[in-house]
Design an enzyme around this catalytic site. Structure first.
Site, mmCIF file in Angstrom:
data_model
loop_
_atom_site.group_PDB
_atom_site.id
_atom_site.type_symbol
_atom_site.label_atom_id
_atom_site.label_comp_id
_atom_site.label_asym_id
_atom_site.label_seq_id
_atom_site.Cartn_x
_atom_site.Cartn_y
_atom_site.Cartn_z
ATOM 1 C CB SER A 1 -0.950 0.006 1.199
ATOM 2 O OG SER A 1 -0.221 0.048 2.421
ATOM 3 C CD GLN B 1 -7.898 8.290 -25.853
ATOM 4 O OE1 GLN B 1 -8.639 7.884 -24.958
ATOM 5 N NE2 GLN B 1 -7.558 7.527 -26.866
ATOM 6 C CD GLN B 2 -5.008 13.434 -31.108
ATOM 7 O OE1 GLN B 2 -5.176 12.310 -31.548
ATOM 8 N NE2 GLN B 2 -4.077 14.257 -31.572
ATOM 9 C CB SER B 3 -10.842 15.722 -27.947
ATOM 10 O OG SER B 3 -12.180 15.802 -28.404
ATOM 11 N NE ARG C 1 -17.953 17.828 -28.790
ATOM 12 C CZ ARG C 1 -18.608 18.301 -27.733
ATOM 13 N NH1 ARG C 1 -18.111 18.097 -26.516
ATOM 14 N NH2 ARG C 1 -19.736 18.969 -27.871
ATOM 15 N NE ARG D 1 -3.878 -4.648 -19.895
ATOM 16 C CZ ARG D 1 -4.966 -4.986 -20.561
ATOM 17 N NH1 ARG D 1 -4.888 -5.826 -21.578
ATOM 18 N NH2 ARG D 1 -6.157 -4.529 -20.184
#
Length: 244
Positions: free
Chosen positions: A58, A90-92, A94, A175
């Site tokens: 912890s 994160q890169q958008s 949009r 991972r």
């Protein structure tokens, strides 16, 4: 993979001293807040490996690390954000307009596809068509937030990731395993390499066993699913990074 960039951009100042100082609160009767200023790397080497060997992890949560990842696909980041004890920006798509002139810059195409020339050409044609339609849509007044619906998951992106050291250990355990999907496996190993490049951080790789679960546990929990020769390959790769 040459267009995927991973960089350790920031981390808690004096991270190993911070973790050690936090650990000492448990059993050092003379602990005080001012003791942090007196905590040295000698104290770290004396206490931290022993505390971690007891499984007391912890304390690792008191050190955080920030990475910049560029050029990976949305397939990769969708896996990445499943690690919920972390912060992401994160890169958008949009607002960001993509480059319709360069398919390889805009999309990540797996090597398994590139090895098959005819199939590779079909993939490129499909992606070129997708990005042309994407461009045509926003040029005709459709906002990027709607135009982006046409884009495949292979579209490249950029993301900032901040994790504490305990979550990083969990992330690496899953991972960096050879059975992980190839792109996030590559990104995870690069993140571990970034830590190893910093001299003050390198010892924690061994002390906390930052790496795949076979390193953390001493055996492969995948059992019969383990690829042939994986254990030897993984240990050699991990030792090379841990030794710097």
């Amino acid at each position: 993979m040459d267009r995927i960039k991973v960089r350790l951009t920031n981390y808690t100042p004096k991270p190993l001293e911070t973790v050690t100082w936090a650990a000492l609160i448990s059993y050092w009767g003379e602990w005080e807040s001012e003791a942090f200023e007196r905590t040295t790397m000698a104290d770290v080497r004396r206490h931290l490996p022993k505390v971690l060997s007891y499984g007391h992890e912890s304390i690792l949560e008191h050190a955080v690390f920030t990475f910049a990842i560029e050029g990976c696909s949305r397939v990769c980041t969708h896996q990445l954000i499943r690690h919920r004890i972390a912060s992401y920006t994160q890169q958008s798509h949009r607002y960001i307009k993509l480059n319709p002139q360069d398919v390889e810059e805009t999309f990540l195409i797996p090597e398994s596809i590139k090895e098959k020339p005819e199939l590779y050409e079909k993939w490129k044609q499909l992606m070129e068509g997708a990005i042309r339609l994407y461009k045509e849509a926003y040029e005709n007044g459709v906002h990027q937030e709607d135009a982006r619906y046409i884009l495949p998951q292979a579209v490249r992106t950029k993301i900032v990731v901040t994790m504490n050291l305990r979550e990083l250990k969990h992330f690496f355990g899953l991972r960096t395993c050879e059975r992980a999907q190839w792109e996030i496996n590559y990104v995870a190993w690069k993140m571990l390499e970034e830590i190893s490049k910093v001299e003050e951080l390198r010892p924690i790789i061994k002390w906390a066993k930052l790496g795949p679960r076979c390193i953390q546990l001493g055996y492969c929990p995948e059992r019969e699913l383990m690829p042939e020769g994986c254990l030897k390959r993984t240990r050699e790769k991990w030792m090379e990074i841990a030794e710097g």
